[in-house]
Design a protein around this motif. Structure first.
Motif, PDB file in Angstrom:
ATOM      1  N   MET A 169       0.909  -1.188  -0.071  1.00 11.90           N
ATOM      2  CA  MET A 169      -0.009  -0.138   0.106  1.00 11.90           C
ATOM      3  C   MET A 169       0.831   1.385  -0.006  1.00 11.90           C
ATOM      4  SD  MET A 169      -3.198   1.237   0.302  1.00 11.90           S
ATOM      5  CE  MET A 169      -4.212  -0.083   1.037  1.00 11.90           C
ATOM      6  N   PRO A 170       0.746   1.887  -0.805  1.00  7.84           N
ATOM      7  CA  PRO A 170       1.596   3.348  -0.918  1.00  7.84           C
ATOM      8  C   PRO A 170       1.143   4.377   0.075  1.00  7.84           C
ATOM      9  CG  PRO A 170      -0.185   3.399  -2.730  1.00  7.84           C
ATOM     10  CD  PRO A 170      -0.165   2.084  -2.047  1.00  7.84           C
ATOM     11  N   THR A 171       1.949   5.158   0.533  1.00  7.18           N
ATOM     12  CA  THR A 171       1.552   6.195   1.368  1.00  7.18           C
ATOM     13  C   THR A 171       1.839   7.416   0.943  1.00  7.18           C
ATOM     14  OG1 THR A 171       3.658   6.375   2.588  1.00  7.18           O
ATOM     15  CG2 THR A 171       1.999   4.585   3.570  1.00  7.18           C
ATOM     16  N   LEU A 172       1.008   8.524   1.320  1.00  7.57           N
ATOM     17  CA  LEU A 172       1.435  10.026   0.897  1.00  7.57           C
ATOM     18  C   LEU A 172       2.768  10.747   1.273  1.00  7.57           C
ATOM     19  CD1 LEU A 172      -2.138  11.227   1.462  1.00  7.57           C
ATOM     20  CD2 LEU A 172      -1.426  10.530  -0.750  1.00  7.57           C
ATOM     21  N   GLY A 173       3.050  10.016   2.618  1.00  9.09           N
ATOM     22  CA  GLY A 173       4.591  10.599   3.088  1.00  9.09           C
ATOM     23  C   GLY A 173       5.680   9.996   2.121  1.00  9.09           C
ATOM     24  N   ARG A 174       5.551   8.806   1.796  1.00  6.25           N
ATOM     25  CA  ARG A 174       6.829   8.290   1.133  1.00  6.25           C
ATOM     26  C   ARG A 174       6.662   8.134  -0.470  1.00  6.25           C
ATOM     27  NH1 ARG A 174       6.555   5.631   6.025  1.00  6.25           N
ATOM     28  NH2 ARG A 174       8.505   5.427   7.187  1.00  6.25           N
ATOM     29  N   HIS A 175       5.444   8.003  -0.816  1.00  2.00           N
ATOM     30  CA  HIS A 175       5.135   7.745  -2.310  1.00  2.00           C
ATOM     31  C   HIS A 175       4.542   8.622  -3.158  1.00  2.00           C
ATOM     32  CE1 HIS A 175       5.322   3.768  -0.079  1.00  2.00           C
ATOM     33  NE2 HIS A 175       6.513   3.597  -0.746  1.00  2.00           N
ATOM     34  N   LEU A 176       4.347   9.901  -2.782  1.00  2.00           N
ATOM     35  CA  LEU A 176       3.647  11.031  -3.535  1.00  2.00           C
ATOM     36  C   LEU A 176       4.396  11.213  -4.826  1.00  2.00           C
ATOM     37  CD1 LEU A 176       1.236  12.996  -3.278  1.00  2.00           C
ATOM     38  CD2 LEU A 176       2.992  14.516  -2.372  1.00  2.00           C
ATOM     39  N   TRP A 177       5.553  10.935  -5.002  1.00  2.00           N
ATOM     40  CA  TRP A 177       6.483  11.025  -6.136  1.00  2.00           C
ATOM     41  C   TRP A 177       5.874  10.120  -7.025  1.00  2.00           C
ATOM     42  CZ3 TRP A 177       8.732   6.685  -8.100  1.00  2.00           C
ATOM     43  CH2 TRP A 177       9.145   5.929  -6.912  1.00  2.00           C
ATOM     44  N   ALA A 178       5.528   8.885  -6.759  1.00  2.00           N
ATOM     45  CA  ALA A 178       5.077   7.961  -7.821  1.00  2.00           C
ATOM     46  C   ALA A 178       3.430   8.273  -8.231  1.00  2.00           C
ATOM     47  CB  ALA A 178       5.170   6.598  -7.040  1.00  2.00           C
ATOM     48  N   ILE A 179       2.869   8.626  -7.357  1.00  3.36           N
ATOM     49  CA  ILE A 179       1.504   9.241  -7.581  1.00  3.36           C
ATOM     50  C   ILE A 179       1.559  10.028  -8.514  1.00  3.36           C
ATOM     51  CG2 ILE A 179      -0.587  10.111  -6.765  1.00  3.36           C
ATOM     52  CD1 ILE A 179      -0.080   8.957  -4.155  1.00  3.36           C
ATOM     53  N   GLU A 180       2.589  11.309  -8.392  1.00  2.00           N
ATOM     54  CA  GLU A 180       2.583  12.293  -9.444  1.00  2.00           C
ATOM     55  C   GLU A 180       3.091  11.840 -10.871  1.00  2.00           C
ATOM     56  OE1 GLU A 180       4.569  16.857  -9.913  1.00  2.00           O
ATOM     57  OE2 GLU A 180       4.502  15.865  -7.893  1.00  2.00           O
ATOM     58  N   GLN A 181       4.006  10.797 -10.713  1.00  2.00           N
ATOM     59  CA  GLN A 181       4.481  10.260 -12.080  1.00  2.00           C
ATOM     60  C   GLN A 181       3.185   9.651 -12.919  1.00  2.00           C
ATOM     61  OE1 GLN A 181       7.461   7.566 -11.281  1.00  2.00           O
ATOM     62  NE2 GLN A 181       9.055   9.068 -11.394  1.00  2.00           N
ATOM     63  N   GLN A 182       2.315   9.039 -12.058  1.00  2.00           N
ATOM     64  CA  GLN A 182       1.181   8.314 -12.534  1.00  2.00           C
ATOM     65  C   GLN A 182       0.101   9.294 -13.049  1.00  2.00           C
ATOM     66  OE1 GLN A 182       0.507   4.985 -13.307  1.00  2.00           O
ATOM     67  NE2 GLN A 182       2.610   4.566 -12.835  1.00  2.00           N
ATOM     68  N   ILE A 183      -0.007  10.590 -12.481  1.00  2.00           N
ATOM     69  CA  ILE A 183      -0.739  11.507 -12.948  1.00  2.00           C
ATOM     70  C   ILE A 183      -0.227  12.261 -14.277  1.00  2.00           C
ATOM     71  CG2 ILE A 183      -1.641  14.025 -12.451  1.00  2.00           C
ATOM     72  CD1 ILE A 183      -1.724  13.272  -9.461  1.00  2.00           C
ATOM     73  N   GLU A 184       0.874  12.479 -14.200  1.00  2.00           N
ATOM     74  CA  GLU A 184       1.506  12.962 -15.544  1.00  2.00           C
ATOM     75  C   GLU A 184       1.285  11.995 -16.684  1.00  2.00           C
ATOM     76  OE1 GLU A 184       5.412  14.157 -14.167  1.00  2.00           O
ATOM     77  OE2 GLU A 184       4.698  15.870 -13.326  1.00  2.00           O
ATOM     78  N   ALA A 185       1.715  10.623 -16.467  1.00  2.00           N
ATOM     79  CA  ALA A 185       1.874   9.522 -17.334  1.00  2.00           C
ATOM     80  C   ALA A 185       0.496   9.541 -18.042  1.00  2.00           C
ATOM     81  CB  ALA A 185       2.384   8.442 -16.940  1.00  2.00           C
TER      82      ALA A 185
END
Length: 228
Positions: free
Chosen positions: A10-26
């Motif tokens: 499970m991703p967390t906002l503190g550690r994996h926000l960068w990955a969420i942003e990558q998915q948004i841009e992709a």
């Protein structure tokens, strides 16, 4: 998400926000829904501390500005009664404090069918507050899907609904607590301390559980002496 060896986590906002942003841009996403917020907080984050939640949500806000993607955060109501809508959300007041708009979805207390819901504004700092909308979830004939059916407007406000002690909403909470207490005792007797501890995790105060105990006719029996 998956780690380097393919295990899902499970991703967390503190550690994996960068990955969420990558998915948004992709994917050129225009909306991200975090449901519920508490499930995506790191273990060391105290959701009831204003400083902790603002430290988590501030980078989320910055990400939304960079990407142009709207972020909707969902949380459940707490069990408190007689308070304004702003204080009825689970966790710190800082959660809605960090939001530009806060909405509250709740059962329509005037609906005898139990199907209608109210969508009310709790907070809005980007423009005039919108009126309360009435809706229900309806099935689509010939399919397993459903849709939101909008039924018009209502004069009821979030503060009015949340500050009503002793009304239908409080009775619904009592019904829930009775059902919870009955379920937890179904497997056999438990100590009162265990019940209060598990009840607190489920959002029920000792006072609410004592009322539920009385209404269910649950009998409390002392065993042993002193600390036994």
């Amino acid at each position: 998400m998956q780690d380097s060896v393919g295990n899902e986590f499970m991703p967390t906002l503190g550690r994996h926000l960068w990955a969420i942003e990558q998915q948004i841009e992709a994917s050129n996403a225009s909306l991200v829904i975090i449901d519920p917020l508490m499930a995506y907080l790191d273990a060391e984050v105290n959701a009831n501390r204003d400083q902790d939640v603002r430290r988590v949500l501030s980078p989320v806000s910055s990400m939304a500005e960079r990407t142009g993607c709207a972020v909707v955060v969902l949380r459940h109501l707490n069990k408190a009664t007689g308070m304004t809508g702003l204080y009825r959300g689970g966790g710190s007041i800082g959660i809605i404090g960090a939001a530009r708009v806060g909405l509250l979805a709740h059962k329509d207390g005037d609906d005898t069918t139990g199907q209608r819901r109210l969508l009310m504004v709790q907070k809005c700092n980007i423009g005039p507050e919108a009126v309360t909308l009435v809706y229900q979830i309806s099935g689509i004939e010939g399919s397993d899907s459903s849709r939101v059916e909008w039924l018009g407007e209502s004069p009821v406000t979030a503060d009015h609904v949340m500050s009503q002690p002793g009304d239908r909403f409080e009775r619904e909470d009592m019904t829930d607590s009775r059902r919870w207490l009955s379920d937890i005792l179904a497997a056999g007797p438990l100590s009162s301390n265990d019940i209060y501890r598990e009840g607190a995790k489920a959002g029920y105060s000792p006072r609410t559980l004592k009322r539920a105990k009385s209404e269910l006719g649950v009998k409390a029996v002392k065993q042993g002496f002193g600390n036994d």
